[in-house]
Design an enzyme around this catalytic site. Structure first.
Site, PDB file in Angstrom:
ATOM      1  N   SER A 164      30.343  28.267  42.440  1.00 36.03           N
ATOM      2  CA  SER A 164      29.387  28.193  43.547  1.00 36.03           C
ATOM      3  C   SER A 164      28.831  26.796  43.815  1.00 36.03           C
ATOM      4  O   SER A 164      28.181  26.578  44.837  1.00 36.03           O
ATOM      5  CB  SER A 164      28.222  29.161  43.313  1.00 36.03           C
ATOM      6  OG  SER A 164      27.470  28.788  42.178  1.00 36.03           O
ATOM      7  N   LYS A 223      18.586  31.235  44.244  1.00 32.60           N
ATOM      8  CA  LYS A 223      18.870  29.805  44.333  1.00 32.60           C
ATOM      9  C   LYS A 223      17.930  29.120  45.327  1.00 32.60           C
ATOM     10  O   LYS A 223      17.557  27.956  45.131  1.00 32.60           O
ATOM     11  CB  LYS A 223      20.334  29.597  44.706  1.00 32.60           C
ATOM     12  CG  LYS A 223      21.277  30.089  43.607  1.00 32.60           C
ATOM     13  CD  LYS A 223      22.741  29.887  43.961  1.00 32.60           C
ATOM     14  CE  LYS A 223      23.612  30.367  42.799  1.00 32.60           C
ATOM     15  NZ  LYS A 223      25.058  30.129  43.031  1.00 32.60           N
TER      16      LYS A 223
END
Length: 343
Positions: free
Chosen positions: A233, A278
């Site tokens: 990611s 996040k």
């Protein structure tokens, strides 16, 4: 008598505390992780990026639940529980960790390729072989090959993809002996074993789970060193940090920039999990811009989940929930990222 009861109460209290702190529960907790300064990981032409501001990769914290951490998680708005099956599927912890390491290295390779191509700098991608992700118990190569080994040849033949490896052995009769050349901890080794019938197929094979393993060489040296972080990611942010250093460092302009998303070798940004967490991590580190994959849902996805929201939509919702002033920027490819920062 009172002293005896007091001792028992103390022992029971200590036992409850130990259980609460250390007894593992059969699921995991996902919570906001960290936003890490990429200048700590990336070197281009042997130089650390020391310009004002920073690019940040973002993470999700993952830990096995325990009674006390589970109770704590119930007070946190961005905490989720997940089962081992949902997290790892049928993989062992060793295989899962190996996959995370492999995906991180692949993300780094793709990031370098996209950044160098966009910057007009030379690079060369070299195919190394097939990376061993797992071995079936009944595989004749179990105990010879190990997770993390790279198979470079079969019967003296080099191949340029895992598909070519598979095609070479799939039509050979079960029981055929093949000689595998492989790299194990930097050493070249060989082993000769018999092919087995692969379950739920009509073909034979080595009995291993495999993926392509490659490396990338550049004229201008680049090094990305990451420990204790796995998965693909961070690809988008690796690409951005490398590209900006390659082209003179004019994009960041002193800003704190975070984001997430996989990076394909053709520059397409892919979706990831845990983007709400996040966003929280990036906001905590003072990011003012957050790049989020904006991949439209397919008809099949909408049918399976009518309320489906893509990464960009979830990220915007999370930023609003925590009253963040970060600009959530949708991106579909690396060019979108460059164009936004260059404005």
């Amino acid at each position: 008598m009172k002293k005896r009861w007091s001792k028992w109460l103390v022992l029971v209290g200590v036992l409850v505390l130990i259980i609460g702190l250390f007894l593992p529960l059969p699921f995991y907790l996902e919570t906001p992780g960290t936003a890490e300064n990429l200048s700590n990981f990336v070197r281009v032409d042997h130089k650390k990026d020391q310009r004002a501001g920073k690019y940040m990769l973002t993470t999700v914290a993952l830990q096995q639940a325990r009674p006390i951490t589970y109770l704590w998680s119930k007070t946190q708005p961005f905490s989720e529980t997940t089962s081992k099956d949902d997290l790892m599927g049928n993989d062992s912890s060793e295989t899962f960790n190996q996959l995370q390491t492999y995906e991180m290295q692949s993300a780094i390779n793709d990031a370098i390729q996209v950044a160098y191509k966009k910057a007009g700098r030379s690079y060369q991608r070299k195919y190394l072989g097939i990376y061993v992700m797992s071995l079936m118990k009944r595989s004749q190569f179990n105990g010879k090959l190990a997770i993390g080994d790279t198979v470079t040849m079969i019967d003296g033949h080099h191949f340029k993809s895992s598909t070519a490896f598979i095609n070479y052995v799939k039509d050979k009769p079960v029981g055929t002996k093949v000689t595998v050349t492989y790299q194990h901890k930097g050493q070249t080794k060989k082993t000769t074993q018999r092919l087995i019938h692969l379950p739920n197929t009509k073909r034979s094979g080595l009995g291993i789970t495999l993926v392509d393993h490659s490396t990338i060489k550049t004229k201008i040296p680049v090094k990305v060193t990451v420990s204790d972080i796995g998965g693909p990611s961070a690809g988008l942010m690796f690409t951005t940090a490398i590209y900006d250093q390659l082209t003179g460092g004019h994009l960041r302009k002193g800003r704190k920039i975070a984001g997430t998303g996989t990076m394909a070798s053709n520059g397409v940004v892919g979706p990831i999990g845990g983007i709400d967490k996040k966003v929280v991590a990036a906001n905590h580190e003072g990011a003012t811009i957050f790049f989020a994959p904006d991949i439209p849902a397919t008809a099949a996805m909408k049918k399976a989940d009518p309320g489906y929201q893509n990464n960009y939509q979830v990220a915007k919702k999370a930023a609003k929930k925590i009253h963040s002033h970060m600009k959530i920027v949708p991106v579909k490819n690396f060019t979108d990222t460059v164009n936004y920062l260059a404005k």
